[in-house]
Motif scaffolding. Structure first.
Motif, short mmCIF file in Angstrom:
data_model
loop_
_atom_site.label_atom_id
_atom_site.label_comp_id
_atom_site.label_asym_id
_atom_site.label_seq_id
_atom_site.Cartn_x
_atom_site.Cartn_y
_atom_site.Cartn_z
N VAL A 183 -22.80 -25.02 21.67
CA VAL A 183 -23.62 -26.07 21.05
C VAL A 183 -25.05 -25.55 20.96
O VAL A 183 -25.49 -24.71 21.75
CB VAL A 183 -23.60 -27.37 21.88
CG1 VAL A 183 -22.21 -27.96 21.91
CG2 VAL A 183 -24.13 -27.14 23.29
N ALA A 184 -25.79 -26.06 19.99
CA ALA A 184 -27.21 -25.74 19.86
C ALA A 184 -28.00 -26.78 20.65
O ALA A 184 -27.93 -27.98 20.36
CB ALA A 184 -27.63 -25.75 18.40
N LEU A 185 -28.75 -26.30 21.66
CA LEU A 185 -29.57 -27.21 22.45
C LEU A 185 -30.84 -27.60 21.69
O LEU A 185 -31.37 -28.69 21.88
CB LEU A 185 -29.93 -26.58 23.79
CG LEU A 185 -28.77 -26.25 24.73
CD1 LEU A 185 -29.32 -25.69 26.04
CD2 LEU A 185 -27.91 -27.47 25.00
N ASP A 186 -31.33 -26.68 20.89
CA ASP A 186 -32.50 -26.93 20.04
C ASP A 186 -32.47 -25.90 18.92
O ASP A 186 -31.45 -25.21 18.74
CB ASP A 186 -33.81 -26.88 20.85
CG ASP A 186 -33.94 -25.61 21.67
OD1 ASP A 186 -33.62 -24.51 21.13
OD2 ASP A 186 -34.35 -25.68 22.84
N ASP A 187 -33.55 -25.74 18.19
CA ASP A 187 -33.55 -24.85 17.03
C ASP A 187 -33.49 -23.37 17.39
O ASP A 187 -33.28 -22.53 16.51
CB ASP A 187 -34.78 -25.11 16.17
CG ASP A 187 -34.58 -26.30 15.25
OD1 ASP A 187 -33.41 -26.74 15.09
OD2 ASP A 187 -35.58 -26.81 14.71
N ASN A 188 -33.70 -23.02 18.66
CA ASN A 188 -33.66 -21.60 19.00
C ASN A 188 -32.82 -21.28 20.24
O ASN A 188 -32.96 -20.21 20.83
CB ASN A 188 -35.08 -21.04 19.18
CG ASN A 188 -35.83 -21.74 20.30
OD1 ASN A 188 -35.31 -22.66 20.94
ND2 ASN A 188 -37.05 -21.30 20.53
N THR A 189 -31.92 -22.21 20.64
CA THR A 189 -31.12 -21.98 21.84
C THR A 189 -29.68 -22.42 21.62
O THR A 189 -29.42 -23.55 21.19
CB THR A 189 -31.69 -22.77 23.04
OG1 THR A 189 -33.09 -22.51 23.17
CG2 THR A 189 -30.99 -22.36 24.33
N LEU A 190 -28.75 -21.53 21.94
CA LEU A 190 -27.33 -21.85 21.97
C LEU A 190 -26.84 -21.85 23.41
O LEU A 190 -27.21 -20.97 24.21
CB LEU A 190 -26.51 -20.83 21.17
CG LEU A 190 -26.79 -20.71 19.67
CD1 LEU A 190 -25.88 -19.63 19.06
CD2 LEU A 190 -26.60 -22.04 18.95
N GLU A 191 -26.01 -22.83 23.74
CA GLU A 191 -25.37 -22.87 25.06
C GLU A 191 -23.87 -22.74 24.87
O GLU A 191 -23.30 -23.35 23.95
CB GLU A 191 -25.69 -24.18 25.78
CG GLU A 191 -25.06 -24.26 27.17
CD GLU A 191 -25.33 -25.60 27.84
OE1 GLU A 191 -26.15 -25.65 28.78
OE2 GLU A 191 -24.72 -26.62 27.40
N PHE A 192 -23.22 -21.93 25.73
CA PHE A 192 -21.77 -21.78 25.62
C PHE A 192 -21.15 -21.93 27.00
O PHE A 192 -21.80 -21.75 28.03
CB PHE A 192 -21.41 -20.42 25.01
CG PHE A 192 -21.76 -19.23 25.86
CD1 PHE A 192 -20.88 -18.72 26.82
CD2 PHE A 192 -22.99 -18.59 25.72
CE1 PHE A 192 -21.21 -17.63 27.59
CE2 PHE A 192 -23.34 -17.50 26.49
CZ PHE A 192 -22.44 -17.01 27.44
N GLN A 193 -19.87 -22.28 26.99
CA GLN A 193 -19.10 -22.32 28.22
C GLN A 193 -17.64 -22.08 27.88
O GLN A 193 -17.19 -22.30 26.75
CB GLN A 193 -19.27 -23.65 28.95
CG GLN A 193 -18.78 -24.86 28.22
CD GLN A 193 -18.94 -26.14 29.03
OE1 GLN A 193 -19.29 -26.11 30.21
NE2 GLN A 193 -18.69 -27.27 28.40
N GLY A 194 -16.88 -21.64 28.87
CA GLY A 194 -15.46 -21.41 28.66
C GLY A 194 -14.79 -21.00 29.96
O GLY A 194 -15.45 -20.57 30.91
N GLN A 195 -13.48 -21.12 29.99
CA GLN A 195 -12.70 -20.75 31.16
C GLN A 195 -11.83 -19.54 30.83
O GLN A 195 -11.30 -19.43 29.72
CB GLN A 195 -11.81 -21.91 31.62
CG GLN A 195 -11.08 -21.63 32.93
CD GLN A 195 -10.18 -22.79 33.35
OE1 GLN A 195 -9.82 -23.64 32.53
NE2 GLN A 195 -9.80 -22.82 34.62
N ALA A 196 -11.67 -18.65 31.79
CA ALA A 196 -10.86 -17.45 31.62
C ALA A 196 -9.39 -17.80 31.82
O ALA A 196 -8.86 -17.76 32.93
CB ALA A 196 -11.28 -16.37 32.62
N THR A 197 -8.73 -18.17 30.74
CA THR A 197 -7.31 -18.52 30.82
C THR A 197 -6.50 -17.68 29.83
O THR A 197 -7.00 -17.32 28.76
CB THR A 197 -7.09 -20.01 30.52
OG1 THR A 197 -7.67 -20.32 29.24
CG2 THR A 197 -7.72 -20.88 31.58
#
Length: 776
Positions: A183-197
């Motif tokens: 997701v984009a937190l603002d105009d210059n930052t992306l946040e990601f998450q995920g699980q190793a499955t």
């Protein structure tokens, strides 16, 4: 550029042509082309799987005694049946290392020209651990640079041009696993998450969680976010920052915000200072060793061209390609394994191309060659601090292995078998034909011995090495039994990794398990003798010392078979696969020194026969670690020309364009040419051993120098006994040698038939001339 830069004038078409970066935890393989750059991101703790509880064997020592009786009587089928019943666990959530995601950067195209037009170049400077690329067209040059900082725990990049307003690109993230979200937190930052499955090595529901941030900072122009992507328009410069954290071994929730604080500190510091501190920190390790292999070279040619020329037999005109490969191995060690790394190097270091994860292989810690070879060059190439993550892993393995020793064998101490993971797996593998290597954990633990012998660190011996090895010795003292025929103390049932044999001349009914394999006996002897030495040195555990002394006297000797070969098994069995890739029973030749040309000439001749018999097989399983093992074996036999031949084949025939080594398709179930990093480290160790060997108080100068490197120099190699060695040579002969000693001791300095005794003091330097005479 310098002699130690990998560079290319063509785009990276895929992962095998990308250039690796790493900070000991985060890995990136940078695939650059003129208008696109992709970073394949990884993090060393990002594993699928989980801890599965062990269940005690119903048989214990009684079952062990029963199956051994069948092996001793020659009934291998019944012994094997019992071993499968009692010593073969079910595969559950073992897991594998997985890639995180891809960072994808698409640059604006001014026109419809293809990537092949204009001027393009990409490179990896090993002296500074910087990856870069540039593209020039219509008099505008766009430059890019990326590095992975250990000191600031971040991956950082700069994109710039000398023409204001010409930096325009979009940046997005592509999923590494099914649960990946961005997701984009603002105009210059992306946040990601995920699980190793994944569903091949675990049940698809368990694994480590990751969370990270990508931040863009620009000078001039604008930046905006849309649909989970960031777009930079008309900037003068742009800076990209990547941070990630995981919940591996974390019970709190602070891990999820750690990458935020890491990123904020990096932003406060600024790119220029991040870069400066990165180069300084990296250089503290890399700069310890310098190498020149002659004055000729072809560094003016792209690296992929140089590899092709070597494959065609023109390597003698490019000796510095070997020096480049050597320093690349040291670079990969620093990039993948630092003092503060949470885990050691696995099958692919800290990187991941996804190939080993999707089939029967696992991107794991194999304990019957691969993980050990990852650390073969660490001590001799002056990177001892990079060994520390492995030692912490071995300590953890020893803790987990106590349960396995008790549950599976009813024995004291600790044991681990053919492979392990980040969850403390120490059981046998789930097929006895390859999974019952009972000395896999011990082999890994011998690296503790190597570190002590190089460093002479008494605190390390007393607090780390001896406690782990003492518990390992306790297991084998309890586990081993006397052979009914000759009274030898033997292991078993066990594999000789991962080979098969015929127990008689019928060439029917191939077997894998036997008693007292040569590999086991070599390792147990190494363990017992070192523990006995430690008992005497530390003045403790006298009763253990007496037990070890008695046990050592009962260990089998190394034996020479009817073909003149070093026997791989206690009996002179016939190999089912004379072309087999493993050569584990040559451990006594390298990395140990139970076999040396000067002290055991008959066994050395038998080791040569073993190597030569394997070499001539038309269907030889030609993989990266076998080529390295050939090189290491012949280097220890002081045969420089043959060692050079195998090192040339490794670089010219078993390397991708980015100099990553690979295992050939079709061997050991490989579905394609698969990147396996042990060849990089094994090859680095080959070159080091050709220039310097040390064992049993001896330092051998240029013991396996080939004609192709008749002139050269090396500084900073380490010798056992806590010394560093610098050598300059011409026409195959050392012209000057400096030995810097950091502990007192007596060394025999050797070159050819020359021998000089050196009584060294700590903190001194000793200079020898071309006649090996001590000058000062």
């Amino acid at each position: 550029m310098n002699d130690f830069t990998l560079w290319y004038s063509t785009p990276a078409a895929d992962w095998s042509q990308g250039l690796p970066l790493g900070n000991g935890r985060i890995g990136a393989v940078v695939m650059a082309s003129s208008h696109r750059e992709v970073w394949s991101m990884s993090e060393v703790t990002f594993w699928s799987g989980r801890i599965d509880p062990e269940h005690p064997s119903e048989g214990g020592k009684a079952a062990l005694e029963e199956m051994r009786s069948y092996f001793f009587s020659g009934d291998y089928d019944e012994g094997d049946r019992l071993a499968k019943q009692h010593l073969q666990p079910t595969k559950r959530n073992f897991g594998t290392h997985l890639g995180l995601c891809e960072v994808v950067i698409d640059f604006e195209k001014k026109n419809s020209d293809s990537d092949e037009e204009g001027i393009f170049q990409r490179e990896l400077d090993l002296t500074q651990a910087l990856a870069g690329a540039f593209w020039k067209d219509d008099n505008i040059m766009i430059r890019r640079e990326v590095f992975a900082s250990n000191v600031d725990d971040i991956v950082a990049s700069r994109v710039w041009s000398e023409v204001p307003g010409s930096v325009t690109f979009t940046l997005g993230l592509q999923a590494g696993t099914e649960s990946f979200k961005v997701v984009a937190l603002d105009d210059n930052t992306l946040e990601f998450q995920g699980q190793a499955t994944e569903n091949v090595h675990s049940d698809g529901t368990c694994g480590v969680w990751s969370k990270g941030l990508v931040k863009l900072v620009i000078s001039g122009g604008t930046v905006a976010s849309r649909d989970g992507r960031l777009t930079v328009t008309g900037a003068d410069e742009a800076w990209i920052y990547f941070s990630v954290s995981t919940d591996y071994r974390r019970t709190d929730q602070e891990w999820a915000t750690e990458n935020e604080s890491t990123l904020m500190r990096a932003l406060e510091k600024g790119y220029a200072l991040l870069r400066e501190d990165h180069i300084r920190d990296y250089g503290e390790q890399y700069d310890k060793v310098d190498i020149q292999l002659g004055h000729k070279g072809k560094s003016g040619l792209a690296t992929d061209q140089r590899i092709r020329l070597l494959e065609q037999g023109e390597g003698i005109e490019d000796p510095q390609l070997f020096a480049l490969f050597f320093q690349y191995g040291r670079y990969l060690t620093i990039a993948g394994s630092r003092e503060n790394s949470p885990l050691p190097l696995h099958l692919q270091g800290i990187w991941n191309d996804g190939e080993a994860c999707r089939m029967g292989w696992s991107c794991d810690y194999h304990l019957d060659m691969n993980t050990q070879m990852n650390y073969y060059p660490t001590e001799i190439t002056n990177l001892g601090e990079s060994h520390l993550p492995l030692f912490r892993y071995v300590e953890d393995l020893a803790q987990a292995g106590r349960e396995t020793a008790r549950n599976v064998y009813g024995c004291e101490g600790w044991v681990a078998h053919v492979f392990s993971n980040v969850w403390g797996f120490t059981l046998p593998g789930w097929e006895t034909s390859w999974g019952l290597n009972v000395t896999g954990g011990l082999w890994l633990a011998t690296h503790l011995i190597e570190h002590y012998e190089y460093s002479q660190d008494r605190v390390f011996l007393e607090n780390v090495a001896y406690p782990v090895l003492k518990e390992s010795a306790a297991f084998y003292l309890d586990y081993m039994c006397e052979h009914p025929r000759n009274g030898w103390l033997v292991t078993g049932p066990s594999n000789s990794p991962e080979n098969h044999f015929y127990p008689d001349n019928s060439r029917e009914a191939a077997q894998q398990l036997s008693m007292g394999t040569t590999m086991d006996q070599m390792l147990v002897r190494r363990l017992f003798e070192f523990c006995l030495h430690s008992v005497e040195l530390l003045n403790k555990d006298e009763e253990l010392g007496r037990k070890l002394e008695e046990a050592i006297s009962k260990l089998p000797p190394l034996q020479i078979g009817k073909k003149g070969q070093l026997q791989e098994w206690l009996e002179d069995y016939e190999e089912v696969q004379p072309e087999h890739r493993h050569l584990s029973h040559l451990y006594a030749l390298y990395p140990d020194n139970q076999i040396t040309p000067d002290h055991t000439p008959e066994l050395s001749a038998a080791a040569r026969v073993t190597l030569e018999n394997r070499m001539v097989q038309e269907e030889l399983e030609d993989v990266e670690f076998t080529a390295a093992l050939f090189g290491l074996g012949f280097a220890r036999l002081h045969d420089g020309e043959t060692a050079y031949k195998h090192l040339s084949h490794l670089i010219g025939g078993l390397c991708f364009d980015n100099l990553f080594t690979y295992s050939k398709s079709g061997i050991a179930g490989a579905e394609s040419n698969i990147f396996v990093i042990d060849g990089n480290f094994g090859g680095t160790a080959v070159l080091a051993e050709m220039l310097l060997q040390s064992y049993a108080g001896e330092i051998h100068l240029l013991p396996a120098l080939p004609q192709a490197w008749s002139t050269g120099s090396i500084t900073g190699l380490r010798a056992k006994g806590n010394a560093e060695v610098d050598i300059v040579w011409e026409n195959g002969k050392p012209t000057s040698t400096n030995i810097h000693t950091f502990s007192p001791g007596t060394f025999t300095i050797c070159w050819g038939n020359h021998r000089t005794i050196l009584h060294a003091e700590a903190g001194e330097s000793y200079y020898f001339n071309s006649e090996l005479e001590l000058v000062k």
